[in-house]
Write a protein that holds these residues in place. Structure first.
Motif, PDB file in Angstrom:
ATOM      1  N   TRP A 165      52.249 -12.504   9.063  1.00 26.28           N
ATOM      2  CA  TRP A 165      52.192 -11.103   9.489  1.00 26.28           C
ATOM      3  C   TRP A 165      50.787 -10.727   9.950  1.00 26.28           C
ATOM      4  N   LEU A 166      49.776 -11.209   9.230  1.00 23.32           N
ATOM      5  CA  LEU A 166      48.391 -10.914   9.598  1.00 23.32           C
ATOM      6  C   LEU A 166      48.059 -11.514  10.959  1.00 23.32           C
ATOM      7  N   ALA A 167      48.519 -12.744  11.208  1.00 23.81           N
ATOM      8  CA  ALA A 167      48.257 -13.394  12.485  1.00 23.81           C
ATOM      9  C   ALA A 167      48.878 -12.614  13.640  1.00 23.81           C
ATOM     10  N   VAL A 168      50.087 -12.116  13.433  1.00 23.38           N
ATOM     11  CA  VAL A 168      50.773 -11.349  14.486  1.00 23.38           C
ATOM     12  C   VAL A 168      50.040 -10.044  14.768  1.00 23.38           C
ATOM     13  N   VAL A 169      49.744  -9.291  13.717  1.00 25.47           N
ATOM     14  CA  VAL A 169      49.131  -7.962  13.896  1.00 25.47           C
ATOM     15  C   VAL A 169      47.725  -8.083  14.474  1.00 25.47           C
ATOM     16  N   VAL A 170      46.908  -8.968  13.906  1.00 24.20           N
ATOM     17  CA  VAL A 170      45.540  -9.135  14.400  1.00 24.20           C
ATOM     18  C   VAL A 170      45.547  -9.687  15.820  1.00 24.20           C
ATOM     19  N   GLY A 171      46.444 -10.635  16.097  1.00 25.53           N
ATOM     20  CA  GLY A 171      46.509 -11.210  17.437  1.00 25.53           C
ATOM     21  C   GLY A 171      46.837 -10.180  18.500  1.00 25.53           C
ATOM     22  N   PHE A 172      47.814  -9.357  18.231  1.00 27.37           N
ATOM     23  CA  PHE A 172      48.188  -8.353  19.226  1.00 27.37           C
ATOM     24  C   PHE A 172      47.155  -7.236  19.324  1.00 27.37           C
ATOM     25  N   ALA A 173      46.497  -6.907  18.210  1.00 24.99           N
ATOM     26  CA  ALA A 173      45.414  -5.923  18.274  1.00 24.99           C
ATOM     27  C   ALA A 173      44.278  -6.466  19.135  1.00 24.99           C
ATOM     28  N   TRP A 174      43.983  -7.764  18.972  1.00 26.66           N
ATOM     29  CA  TRP A 174      42.950  -8.384  19.802  1.00 26.66           C
ATOM     30  C   TRP A 174      43.338  -8.343  21.272  1.00 26.66           C
ATOM     31  N   LEU A 175      44.605  -8.662  21.592  1.00 29.23           N
ATOM     32  CA  LEU A 175      45.045  -8.650  22.997  1.00 29.23           C
ATOM     33  C   LEU A 175      44.897  -7.262  23.596  1.00 29.23           C
ATOM     34  N   LEU A 176      45.236  -6.244  22.838  1.00 31.97           N
ATOM     35  CA  LEU A 176      45.098  -4.868  23.329  1.00 31.97           C
ATOM     36  C   LEU A 176      43.642  -4.573  23.686  1.00 31.97           C
ATOM     37  N   LEU A 177      42.727  -4.880  22.760  1.00 29.82           N
ATOM     38  CA  LEU A 177      41.303  -4.601  23.002  1.00 29.82           C
ATOM     39  C   LEU A 177      40.736  -5.482  24.113  1.00 29.82           C
ATOM     40  N   ALA A 178      41.181  -6.743  24.173  1.00 26.29           N
ATOM     41  CA  ALA A 178      40.704  -7.640  25.226  1.00 26.29           C
ATOM     42  C   ALA A 178      41.145  -7.153  26.597  1.00 26.29           C
ATOM     43  N   SER A 179      42.386  -6.677  26.686  1.00 22.61           N
ATOM     44  CA  SER A 179      42.888  -6.176  27.965  1.00 22.61           C
ATOM     45  C   SER A 179      42.114  -4.939  28.405  1.00 22.61           C
ATOM     46  N   LEU A 180      41.809  -4.061  27.455  1.00 19.00           N
ATOM     47  CA  LEU A 180      41.018  -2.870  27.787  1.00 19.00           C
ATOM     48  C   LEU A 180      39.614  -3.246  28.233  1.00 19.00           C
ATOM     49  N   ARG A 181      39.023  -4.247  27.567  1.00 16.27           N
ATOM     50  CA  ARG A 181      37.662  -4.669  27.939  1.00 16.27           C
ATOM     51  C   ARG A 181      37.641  -5.268  29.330  1.00 16.27           C
ATOM     52  N   LEU A 182      38.586  -6.144  29.644  1.00 14.31           N
ATOM     53  CA  LEU A 182      38.602  -6.778  30.969  1.00 14.31           C
ATOM     54  C   LEU A 182      39.009  -5.794  32.058  1.00 14.31           C
ATOM     55  N   TYR A 183      39.723  -4.752  31.686  1.00 10.48           N
ATOM     56  CA  TYR A 183      40.083  -3.708  32.641  1.00 10.48           C
ATOM     57  C   TYR A 183      38.827  -3.130  33.284  1.00 10.48           C
ATOM     58  N   ARG A 184      37.757  -3.041  32.482  1.00 11.72           N
ATOM     59  CA  ARG A 184      36.497  -2.487  32.986  1.00 11.72           C
ATOM     60  C   ARG A 184      35.826  -3.405  33.997  1.00 11.72           C
ATOM     61  N   GLU A 185      36.208  -4.684  34.008  1.00 13.24           N
ATOM     62  CA  GLU A 185      35.615  -5.626  34.956  1.00 13.24           C
ATOM     63  C   GLU A 185      36.217  -5.516  36.347  1.00 13.24           C
ATOM     64  N   VAL A 186      37.367  -4.869  36.438  1.00 16.03           N
ATOM     65  CA  VAL A 186      38.087  -4.795  37.713  1.00 16.03           C
ATOM     66  C   VAL A 186      37.659  -3.532  38.438  1.00 16.03           C
ATOM     67  N   PRO A 187      37.160  -3.641  39.661  1.00 19.16           N
ATOM     68  CA  PRO A 187      36.738  -2.466  40.422  1.00 19.16           C
ATOM     69  C   PRO A 187      37.898  -1.489  40.620  1.00 19.16           C
ATOM     70  N   HIS A 188      37.585  -0.224  40.697  1.00 16.82           N
ATOM     71  CA  HIS A 188      38.610   0.777  40.965  1.00 16.82           C
ATOM     72  C   HIS A 188      39.269   0.477  42.303  1.00 16.82           C
ATOM     73  N   PRO A 189      40.606   0.530  42.356  1.00 18.90           N
ATOM     74  CA  PRO A 189      41.275   0.194  43.627  1.00 18.90           C
ATOM     75  C   PRO A 189      40.976   1.157  44.775  1.00 18.90           C
ATOM     76  N   ASP A 190      40.542   2.352  44.445  1.00 21.64           N
ATOM     77  CA  ASP A 190      40.173   3.307  45.481  1.00 21.64           C
ATOM     78  C   ASP A 190      38.767   2.994  45.953  1.00 21.64           C
ATOM     79  N   LEU A 191      38.640   2.348  47.102  1.00 14.22           N
ATOM     80  CA  LEU A 191      37.334   1.915  47.598  1.00 14.22           C
ATOM     81  C   LEU A 191      36.361   3.070  47.764  1.00 14.22           C
ATOM     82  N   ALA A 192      36.886   4.258  48.002  1.00 17.90           N
ATOM     83  CA  ALA A 192      36.014   5.412  48.208  1.00 17.90           C
ATOM     84  C   ALA A 192      35.310   5.813  46.906  1.00 17.90           C
ATOM     85  N   ARG A 193      35.835   5.371  45.747  1.00 15.60           N
ATOM     86  CA  ARG A 193      35.235   5.753  44.466  1.00 15.60           C
ATOM     87  C   ARG A 193      34.277   4.699  43.942  1.00 15.60           C
ATOM     88  N   ARG A 194      34.063   3.619  44.677  1.00 12.44           N
ATOM     89  CA  ARG A 194      33.149   2.557  44.222  1.00 12.44           C
ATOM     90  C   ARG A 194      31.706   2.945  44.526  1.00 12.44           C
TER      91      ARG A 194
END
Length: 218
Positions: A189-218
């Motif tokens: 249970w700990l592996a499942v909960v911690v793993g998915f919590a990590w994926l959530l935070l990792a996805s949010l962190r990498l989201y910041r690496e992707v430029p905004h799709p609206d080129l006018a806002r870059r």
């Protein structure tokens, strides 16, 4: 036409893929918990969520596992596209093994489905389910360790330490839980909960690496 030229479709797709990494864990755990509380005979201290694939209504957990696996697989592709290649590949492997595990149900366990004493020998389906689960959790733990290295190279030592710790918890939790059987259910249970919590935070962190799709806002 002018508006189309100012929109980065690739960035938009990558951000959308990473969004599934945020959704996958809460979706899987929430649906699994609802089923666990409403299916007769399920015992949190003795049973993993995977046994909910058995018996009447088992199709609901099969669907939950398969859909969540697809979400994780898509998130893995998004992580690769966002620049964390090794992490994304490992997450994608975990997602693929979730889908594969949904195809091969586990063997019955003592008490579930109700009235079962548990399988005395593992069936081919049970072996494959366990094998895919093992491969998946190892890949998931490695993904967190790899992201720790990526974060460290970006000067984020605190986040790197958390990611590495999450990877160790996933690996130790799964291995310990699998080795100890019902006595190690807390580790799974700990592996499942911690793993998915990590994926959530990792996805949010990498989201910041992707430029905004609206080129006018870059």
């Amino acid at each position: 036409m002018a508006q189309a030229s100012e929109f980065d479709m690739a960035a938009a797709v990558t951000r959308s893929m990473l969004g599934w990494g945020v959704v996958a864990g809460p979706f899987y755990v929430l649906v699994g918990l609802v089923l666990a509380f409403t299916r007769e005979g399920f015992d949190f201290a003795r049973h993993p969520l995977s046994v909910l694939m058995l018996g009447d209504g088992g199709w609901m957990q099969i669907t939950n596992l398969a859909l969540s696996g697809v979400m994780v697989l898509v998130a893995g592709v998004g992580l690769v596209r966002a620049g964390a290649r090794g992490t994304g590949i490992a997450v994608g492997i975990y997602g693929a093994t979730m889908v594969a595990s949904a195809i091969f149900p586990p063997d019955p366990m003592p008490g579930f489905p109700p009235g079962q004493e548990g399988a005395t020998t593992m069936s081919l389906s049970g072996v494959l389910h366990f094998a895919f689960g093992g491969i998946g959790f190892v890949a998931f733990g490695i993904a967190a360790l790899l992201l720790g290295g990526w974060l460290a190279r970006h000067g984020e030592r605190g986040h790197a330490a958390w990611s590495r710790a999450a990877g160790i918890v996933v690996l130790v939790g799964f291995v310990g839980g699998a080795a100890l059987g019902p006595a190690g259910m807390g580790g799974l249970w700990l592996a499942v909960v911690v793993g998915f919590a990590w994926l959530l935070l990792a996805s949010l962190r990498l989201y910041r690496e992707v430029p905004h799709p609206d080129l006018a806002r870059r």
